[in-house]
Design a protein around this motif. Sequence first.
Motif, PDB file in Angstrom:
ATOM      1  N   VAL A 154       7.265   7.853   1.534  1.00 13.59           N
ATOM      2  CA  VAL A 154       8.490   8.510   1.266  1.00 13.59           C
ATOM      3  C   VAL A 154       8.571   8.797  -0.307  1.00 13.59           C
ATOM      4  CG1 VAL A 154       9.933   6.572   1.345  1.00 13.59           C
ATOM      5  CG2 VAL A 154      10.896   9.016   1.723  1.00 13.59           C
ATOM      6  N   MET A 155       8.565   7.826  -1.096  1.00 13.04           N
ATOM      7  CA  MET A 155       8.523   8.321  -2.662  1.00 13.04           C
ATOM      8  C   MET A 155       7.671   9.247  -3.062  1.00 13.04           C
ATOM      9  SD  MET A 155      11.252   6.442  -3.117  1.00 13.04           S
ATOM     10  CE  MET A 155      11.445   6.698  -5.015  1.00 13.04           C
ATOM     11  N   GLN A 156       6.317   9.233  -2.826  1.00 13.09           N
ATOM     12  CA  GLN A 156       5.440  10.070  -3.247  1.00 13.09           C
ATOM     13  C   GLN A 156       5.642  11.635  -2.548  1.00 13.09           C
ATOM     14  OE1 GLN A 156       1.490   8.607  -2.131  1.00 13.09           O
ATOM     15  NE2 GLN A 156       1.664   7.013  -3.487  1.00 13.09           N
ATOM     16  N   LYS A 157       6.100  11.607  -1.308  1.00 14.21           N
ATOM     17  CA  LYS A 157       6.544  12.942  -0.989  1.00 14.21           C
ATOM     18  C   LYS A 157       7.719  13.658  -1.361  1.00 14.21           C
ATOM     19  CE  LYS A 157       4.387  12.231   3.568  1.00 14.21           C
ATOM     20  NZ  LYS A 157       4.449  12.502   5.132  1.00 14.21           N
ATOM     21  N   ASN A 158       8.627  12.587  -1.823  1.00 13.99           N
ATOM     22  CA  ASN A 158       9.686  13.165  -2.521  1.00 13.99           C
ATOM     23  C   ASN A 158       9.425  13.525  -3.888  1.00 13.99           C
ATOM     24  OD1 ASN A 158      12.426  13.325  -2.880  1.00 13.99           O
ATOM     25  ND2 ASN A 158      13.006  11.541  -3.655  1.00 13.99           N
TER      26      ASN A 158
END
Length: 297
Positions: free
Chosen positions: A85-89
Amino acid sequence: MAPSRNRRPGFSRRAQYGLFLGYVIAVAGAIVAAILLVLATLNPPAFAALRATVAEITTPVSSGMAGLGRGLASIPTSIGNHFTVMQKNAALHKELEANRALLLRARTLSYDNRRLRALLNVRERTVDPVVAARLVSSSATSTRRYAVLNAGAWQGVRVGQPVRGPEGLIGRILETGPNTARVLLLTDPESIVPVRRTRDGLPALAAGRGDGMLDVRSASLSDIAFEPGDVFVTSGTGGIYSPNIPVARIVYRSHDTALARSFAQPDTLDFALVQQGFMPVQPPAPTPQATSAAAKP
């Protein structure tokens, strides 16, 4: 050594009973299949009623199994999303900044479009939705392409009403039961939808092939070139489907008849929207003879 002619499974009573039960089930299955084949050939309405009854019985089971399958299938996806989720954010933040100018341009075009429509007094016919329901099953290997909807006559579903999903047109209602309905998909060989090409308004017909694809052919001209990526939407001709619903996109370059893929894929959809017909059939007007006869005391 020659094989023994004795086919008895030893002296075990359980094995003998199991073999006998297998023969009974096989013979019973053959008899039931023959009866259904004769019924479908000699009395199609009775066979359709029987099929609707079976669908009414099996739809709750299909709905429960589909829900269980979706729940189990979502577990790996949820775990993977937790770690990424952090990379996609971060990627979404970059994409948002890159698309800000494009968004402003789209808003300007949308405003101009609304202003021109108001100036030209263009009124689009809106079709009220009947019901939003779940597609509990669809045929994926048969040459006939159907889907089962868990809504029927009790929810206002009628034969001939169009069915669409978020991506585009799915098909139309073919049969209805109290709480289920059978949908004739676009890819069925008996499905023919009047369409038009978005870039030039070319009228055409989109016909099912029975293999998950569509054939698009010109409805008025000959030697028409179809290019990959050409988008076709419903034209409103025929009075069943309202205009401008996405139908299919051309796959290969061709002339006169081209291979296309439908936007909506029923086997990947959870919900579908049943709509009223674009131009419902009106009741016949009373004849002068009938009017005069009704006026007499």
